[in-house]
Design a protein around this motif. Sequence first.
Motif, PDB file in Angstrom:
ATOM      1  N   SER A  25       0.792  -1.072  -0.030  1.00  0.00           N
ATOM      2  CA  SER A  25       0.005   0.142   0.015  1.00  0.00           C
ATOM      3  C   SER A  25       0.887   1.035   0.016  1.00  0.00           C
ATOM      4  CB  SER A  25      -0.859   0.030   1.306  1.00  0.00           C
ATOM      5  OG  SER A  25      -1.865  -1.113   1.352  1.00  0.00           O
ATOM      6  N   SER A  26       1.977   1.272   0.793  1.00  0.00           N
ATOM      7  CA  SER A  26       2.707   2.347   0.930  1.00  0.00           C
ATOM      8  C   SER A  26       3.808   2.110   1.777  1.00  0.00           C
ATOM      9  CB  SER A  26       1.984   3.481   1.436  1.00  0.00           C
ATOM     10  OG  SER A  26       1.904   3.450   2.876  1.00  0.00           O
ATOM     11  N   TYR A  27       5.124   2.846   1.421  1.00  0.00           N
ATOM     12  CA  TYR A  27       6.344   2.672   2.453  1.00  0.00           C
ATOM     13  C   TYR A  27       7.036   4.126   2.405  1.00  0.00           C
ATOM     14  CZ  TYR A  27       9.179   2.471  -1.762  1.00  0.00           C
ATOM     15  OH  TYR A  27      10.045   2.721  -2.839  1.00  0.00           O
ATOM     16  N   LYS A  28       7.678   4.321   3.570  1.00  0.00           N
ATOM     17  CA  LYS A  28       8.579   5.463   3.870  1.00  0.00           C
ATOM     18  C   LYS A  28       9.457   5.411   4.789  1.00  0.00           C
ATOM     19  CE  LYS A  28       6.110   8.621   7.119  1.00  0.00           C
ATOM     20  NZ  LYS A  28       5.115   8.506   7.714  1.00  0.00           N
ATOM     21  N   GLY A  29      10.598   6.035   4.718  1.00  0.00           N
ATOM     22  CA  GLY A  29      11.836   5.866   5.377  1.00  0.00           C
ATOM     23  C   GLY A  29      11.472   6.335   6.905  1.00  0.00           C
ATOM     24  N   ILE A  30      12.358   5.794   7.723  1.00  0.00           N
ATOM     25  CA  ILE A  30      11.990   6.472   8.979  1.00  0.00           C
ATOM     26  C   ILE A  30      13.454   6.936   9.496  1.00  0.00           C
ATOM     27  CG2 ILE A  30      11.877   5.597  11.416  1.00  0.00           C
ATOM     28  CD1 ILE A  30      10.174   3.288  10.692  1.00  0.00           C
ATOM     29  N   ALA A  31      13.587   8.081  10.052  1.00  0.00           N
ATOM     30  CA  ALA A  31      14.646   9.127  10.265  1.00  0.00           C
ATOM     31  C   ALA A  31      15.257   8.522  11.354  1.00  0.00           C
ATOM     32  CB  ALA A  31      14.348  10.566  10.278  1.00  0.00           C
ATOM     33  N   GLU A  32      14.816   8.013  12.348  1.00  0.00           N
ATOM     34  CA  GLU A  32      15.434   7.741  13.563  1.00  0.00           C
ATOM     35  C   GLU A  32      16.166   6.475  13.397  1.00  0.00           C
ATOM     36  OE1 GLU A  32      14.009   8.334  17.636  1.00  0.00           O
ATOM     37  OE2 GLU A  32      11.868   8.672  16.611  1.00  0.00           O
ATOM     38  N   GLY A  33      17.384   6.396  14.214  1.00  0.00           N
ATOM     39  CA  GLY A  33      18.192   5.111  14.267  1.00  0.00           C
ATOM     40  C   GLY A  33      19.350   5.686  13.429  1.00  0.00           C
ATOM     41  N   VAL A  34      20.581   5.036  13.708  1.00  0.00           N
ATOM     42  CA  VAL A  34      21.459   5.400  12.914  1.00  0.00           C
ATOM     43  C   VAL A  34      22.373   4.135  12.267  1.00  0.00           C
ATOM     44  CG1 VAL A  34      22.449   7.537  14.296  1.00  0.00           C
ATOM     45  CG2 VAL A  34      23.304   5.158  14.859  1.00  0.00           C
ATOM     46  N   GLU A  35      21.977   2.850  12.690  1.00  0.00           N
ATOM     47  CA  GLU A  35      22.891   1.955  11.949  1.00  0.00           C
ATOM     48  C   GLU A  35      22.327   1.472  10.864  1.00  0.00           C
ATOM     49  OE1 GLU A  35      25.631   0.851  13.255  1.00  0.00           O
ATOM     50  OE2 GLU A  35      25.763   1.972  15.060  1.00  0.00           O
ATOM     51  N   ASN A  36      20.927   1.277  10.860  1.00  0.00           N
ATOM     52  CA  ASN A  36      20.377   0.475   9.670  1.00  0.00           C
ATOM     53  C   ASN A  36      19.458   1.533   8.824  1.00  0.00           C
ATOM     54  OD1 ASN A  36      21.885  -2.038  10.155  1.00  0.00           O
ATOM     55  ND2 ASN A  36      20.458  -2.373  11.949  1.00  0.00           N
ATOM     56  N   SER A  37      18.759   0.903   7.514  1.00  0.00           N
ATOM     57  CA  SER A  37      17.803   1.525   6.922  1.00  0.00           C
ATOM     58  C   SER A  37      16.408   1.174   7.386  1.00  0.00           C
ATOM     59  CB  SER A  37      17.956   1.548   5.399  1.00  0.00           C
ATOM     60  OG  SER A  37      19.027   2.226   4.992  1.00  0.00           O
ATOM     61  N   ASN A  38      15.622   1.656   7.874  1.00  0.00           N
ATOM     62  CA  ASN A  38      14.322   1.220   8.422  1.00  0.00           C
ATOM     63  C   ASN A  38      13.205   2.086   7.444  1.00  0.00           C
ATOM     64  OD1 ASN A  38      14.852  -0.376  10.872  1.00  0.00           O
ATOM     65  ND2 ASN A  38      16.081   1.291  11.541  1.00  0.00           N
ATOM     66  N   PHE A  39      12.088   1.293   7.039  1.00  0.00           N
ATOM     67  CA  PHE A  39      11.024   1.906   6.659  1.00  0.00           C
ATOM     68  C   PHE A  39       9.793   1.483   7.210  1.00  0.00           C
ATOM     69  CE2 PHE A  39      14.450   1.269   3.488  1.00  0.00           C
ATOM     70  CZ  PHE A  39      14.149   2.374   2.715  1.00  0.00           C
ATOM     71  N   LEU A  40       8.700   2.218   7.455  1.00  0.00           N
ATOM     72  CA  LEU A  40       7.306   2.030   7.786  1.00  0.00           C
ATOM     73  C   LEU A  40       6.831   1.476   6.390  1.00  0.00           C
ATOM     74  CD1 LEU A  40       5.441   2.153  10.019  1.00  0.00           C
ATOM     75  CD2 LEU A  40       4.580   4.229   9.083  1.00  0.00           C
ATOM     76  N   LEU A  41       6.227   0.199   6.616  1.00  0.00           N
ATOM     77  CA  LEU A  41       5.564  -0.513   5.425  1.00  0.00           C
ATOM     78  C   LEU A  41       3.971  -0.783   5.627  1.00  0.00           C
ATOM     79  CD1 LEU A  41       6.219  -2.095   2.865  1.00  0.00           C
ATOM     80  CD2 LEU A  41       7.139  -4.130   4.464  1.00  0.00           C
ATOM     81  N   ARG A  42       3.283  -0.402   4.737  1.00  0.00           N
ATOM     82  CA  ARG A  42       1.843  -0.675   5.046  1.00  0.00           C
ATOM     83  C   ARG A  42       1.426  -1.507   3.888  1.00  0.00           C
ATOM     84  NH1 ARG A  42      -0.026   2.669   8.982  1.00  0.00           N
ATOM     85  NH2 ARG A  42       1.103   4.830   8.796  1.00  0.00           N
ATOM     86  N   THR A  43       0.924  -2.850   4.005  1.00  0.00           N
ATOM     87  CA  THR A  43       0.275  -3.684   3.060  1.00  0.00           C
ATOM     88  C   THR A  43      -1.421  -3.853   3.328  1.00  0.00           C
ATOM     89  OG1 THR A  43       0.473  -5.642   4.229  1.00  0.00           O
ATOM     90  CG2 THR A  43       2.625  -4.697   3.203  1.00  0.00           C
ATOM     91  N   THR A  44      -1.689  -4.444   2.263  1.00  0.00           N
ATOM     92  CA  THR A  44      -3.284  -4.478   2.455  1.00  0.00           C
ATOM     93  C   THR A  44      -3.457  -5.548   3.701  1.00  0.00           C
ATOM     94  OG1 THR A  44      -3.010  -6.436   1.066  1.00  0.00           O
ATOM     95  CG2 THR A  44      -4.072  -4.049   0.182  1.00  0.00           C
ATOM     96  N   GLY A  45      -2.345  -6.297   4.266  1.00  0.00           N
ATOM     97  CA  GLY A  45      -2.393  -7.028   5.622  1.00  0.00           C
ATOM     98  C   GLY A  45      -2.072  -6.390   6.608  1.00  0.00           C
ATOM     99  N   GLY A  46      -1.359  -4.945   6.764  1.00  0.00           N
ATOM    100  CA  GLY A  46      -1.201  -4.199   7.944  1.00  0.00           C
ATOM    101  C   GLY A  46      -0.176  -3.474   7.946  1.00  0.00           C
ATOM    102  N   THR A  47       0.508  -2.997   9.009  1.00  0.00           N
ATOM    103  CA  THR A  47       1.584  -2.310   9.235  1.00  0.00           C
ATOM    104  C   THR A  47       3.005  -2.935   9.758  1.00  0.00           C
ATOM    105  OG1 THR A  47       0.131  -0.648   9.475  1.00  0.00           O
ATOM    106  CG2 THR A  47       2.430   0.017  10.174  1.00  0.00           C
TER     107      THR A  47
END
Length: 329
Positions: A25-47
Amino acid sequence: MAVYTDVTEPQLAEFLDRYDLGSLSSYKGIAEGVENSNFLLRTTGGTYILTLYEKRVNRGDLPFFVGLMEHLAGRGLSCPLPVHDRDGNALGELSGRPAAIFTFLDGMWTRRPSPEHCRAVGVALARMHESARDFPLTRPNGLAPPDWRPLYESCAGRADEVEPGLSAEIEAELADFEANWPGHLPKGVIHADLFPDNVFFLAGELSGLIDFYFACNDLLAYDLAITLSAWCFEQDGSYNVTKGRALIAGYASVRPLDEAEYENLPMLCRGAAMRFMLTRLYDWLNVPDDSFVTKKDPREYLKKLRFHRGVREASEYGLEKAAVTKGMA
Ligand SMILES: Nc1ncnc2c1ncn2[C@@H]1O[C@H](COP(=O)(O)OP(=O)(O)OP(=O)(O)O)[C@@H](O)[C@H]1O
Ligand SMILES: N[C@@H](CCO)C(=O)O
C-alpha cells in the motif's frame, strides 16, 4: 536520517511477493536510528517495519539477532516479531542488502523518563534476561572490556581534543578494568543498548523493546548497569536516586541479584559508562560532520563515569543489599 539504501517500488513489490502479507500500500523511510535503514511498510495485510542491514552490521550475526527477537516474542516479551516468507525464511535480500520484515510495535519512546518508567524498564530487562535463558544461539560481546583499549587506541591519542587530560584519565580507567573486571558474575543474553529510545510506552505502560542489534552474551548485571546509566541521570548530569531505586527494584522483583552482582554494581556502571564514552568518542573524532549520523557527546558519559567512580558502595544507587538480593524490593 537513517535511510542509507533506496528501495524502489517494483523491488519492494517483488520482495513482498514472497510473503503472505498482501500487496504493497505504501512505504516510507524512518529518520530515527543510525545503524540500519528502516521503513514503515503498509500492506493490505497491515503495518510492518522493513529493515535493511547496513555495513556496520555483520551478516553472520543476523540469525542471532532475528532468532533472539523471535525467541523472546515467543516467550511473551513484547518486541518486534520477524515475519517469515512462505519458505519459512525471516531473512531475505533487498537492494543488495540483507533485509527482514518485523511486526510493528505501537507506542513512543519517552524523552522524560519518570521513576515509574524506570521501574517498568527494570522489570522488562529482567524478563528479557529470564526469557532468553534457553535461547540456543550465542554471540560474544564485540564491545567487552578487552575491546575497549583497541577502541581507545584507534582514537590515536586525540581524546585530549575533547577535554584536556582525558587520555590519561582513560588510560588509568582501562588499567583498572583490565585488573579488576568481575568477569565471573552470572552470564546470559543481554540487550546491551536499552536506552530510552529503544523502549516504547503506550498510555503510560511499557509496550515493547526494540533494537536488539547489540545483543550478545555477557554479564547480566552489566546490562542492568548499562540501563541504569542510560535512564537515571538528569540533563545536568546528576544521578537521580529515586529513578535508580525504581529501576533496580523493578529488575530485582523479577530477577534478584546475587551478592557479588550487587557489590560489583559500581564497577559495572563505570564499565558501562566507559563503553559508551569510547564509542561516542570514536564517532566524535572519526565520523564526518556532514554524514547522516548524529554524533552523541562523549562528555555526557565522561560525567557519568566520574560519578560512578565516586560511588563507594552499591547502596548509593538507592537500595540496600537485602532488598535487592532477596527480590523483596
Ligand atoms: N517494530 C517496530 N515497531 C515500530 N517502530 C519501529 C520498530 N522497529 C523500529 N522502529 C522505528 O525505527 C526506528 C529505528 O529503529 P532501530 O533503533 O532499531 O534502528 P537502528 O538503525 O538499528 O538504530 P540505532 O542507531 O538506535 O542502533 C525506531 O526509533 C522506531 O521509530
Ligand atoms: N545508545 C548509544 C547509541 C546507539 O546504539 C549511545 O547513546 O551512545
